[in-house]
Design a protein around this motif. Structure first.
Motif, mmCIF file in Angstrom:
data_model
loop_
_atom_site.group_PDB
_atom_site.id
_atom_site.type_symbol
_atom_site.label_atom_id
_atom_site.label_comp_id
_atom_site.label_asym_id
_atom_site.label_seq_id
_atom_site.Cartn_x
_atom_site.Cartn_y
_atom_site.Cartn_z
ATOM 1 N N CYS A 62 45.921 31.053 36.976
ATOM 2 C CA CYS A 62 46.425 30.885 38.355
ATOM 3 C C CYS A 62 45.533 29.970 39.185
ATOM 4 O O CYS A 62 45.745 29.830 40.398
ATOM 5 N N GLU A 63 44.552 29.328 38.551
ATOM 6 C CA GLU A 63 43.657 28.409 39.260
ATOM 7 C C GLU A 63 44.432 27.172 39.717
ATOM 8 O O GLU A 63 45.357 26.714 39.041
ATOM 9 N N CYS A 88 43.501 30.578 42.439
ATOM 10 C CA CYS A 88 42.542 31.601 42.013
ATOM 11 C C CYS A 88 41.209 30.947 41.647
ATOM 12 O O CYS A 88 41.181 29.897 41.006
ATOM 13 N N HIS A 112 39.763 37.347 41.912
ATOM 14 C CA HIS A 112 41.161 36.925 41.790
ATOM 15 C C HIS A 112 41.885 37.154 43.113
ATOM 16 O O HIS A 112 41.618 38.140 43.800
ATOM 17 N N ASN A 113 42.800 36.253 43.438
ATOM 18 C CA ASN A 113 43.582 36.398 44.668
ATOM 19 C C ASN A 113 45.037 36.759 44.364
ATOM 20 O O ASN A 113 45.936 36.446 45.123
ATOM 21 N N HIS A 114 45.244 37.404 43.232
ATOM 22 C CA HIS A 114 46.589 37.766 42.800
ATOM 23 C C HIS A 114 46.503 39.078 42.025
ATOM 24 O O HIS A 114 45.433 39.428 41.496
#
Length: 198
Positions: A62-63, A88, A112-114
């Motif tokens: 997700c980066e 991310c 992580h932002n998810h």
């Protein structure tokens, strides 16, 4: 996981040493599987002669973000894929010690932002799916026997007990069969081409 456990886990990871870049990737991919995310290889640096890599960054899948030209393109030949990149920052950066040739952890970010994927679904994430050499050989044999692709995946599911134990998805199977057919035909063997056309 408590703060103490997280700190201990972080300390253990940053002290890791690897015999090769591939060992580093395998470690991070296994770690990602346990946590519920997928990884990919990103940035790398080379030595002065550009013969060997000296640094490699592995990131969460997700980066980053999808390129704007892909998001706003009006004429699309294919249906656009779901947007999965959300910036991310999670990553593992390893570098090679020139004296020992061992790889050490240069940077590790575990933020992580998810949401993480459920444990029983992590096997379907991209970096955790793989068709083994034995499975490839079996798939080719089943195809030669005239068994269709959707039947092959059913056979695999029955053999391994559950869909998530197979190790790959039906899309992976179709992609492998397509590549294998293209490679076989490109080899130029007349007998193989005639057999396929028949």
């Amino acid at each position: 996981m408590s703060d103490d456990d997280s700190l201990l886990e972080y300390s253990e990871i940053v002290m890791k040493m690897f015999g090769s870049e591939d060992d580093g990737f395998e470690f991070y991919n296994n770690y990602a599987y346990e946590k519920g995310f997928s990884v990919r290889k990103e940035y790398c640096e080379w030595d002065n002669d550009h013969n060997e890599r000296t640094l490699r960054k592995f990131v969460c899948s997700c980066e980053g973000f999808r390129a704007e030209k892909e998001v706003w393109r009006e004429i699309k030949k294919r249906r656009p894929r779901n947007i999965t990149r959300c910036g991310c920052r999670a990553q593992l950066v390893i570098a090679q010690d020139p004296n020992t040739e061992q790889w050490y952890v240069k940077d590790f970010i575990d933020e992580h932002n998810h949401p993480m994927t459920e444990p029983d679904l992590a096997c379907f994430l991209r970096s955790h799916r793989r068709i083994s050499d034995d499975q490839k050989a079996e798939i080719v044999q089943l195809q030669i026997s005239g068994i269709r692709k959707h039947q092959i995946i059913d056979i695999m599911v029955r053999r391994y007990g559950e869909y998530d134990k197979v190790g790959f998805t039906s899309k992976d199977l179709y992609n492998f069969c397509h590549r294998n057919k293209a490679e076989t035909l490109s080899s130029g063997d007349a007998r193989t081409i005639i057999s396929y056309m028949t």
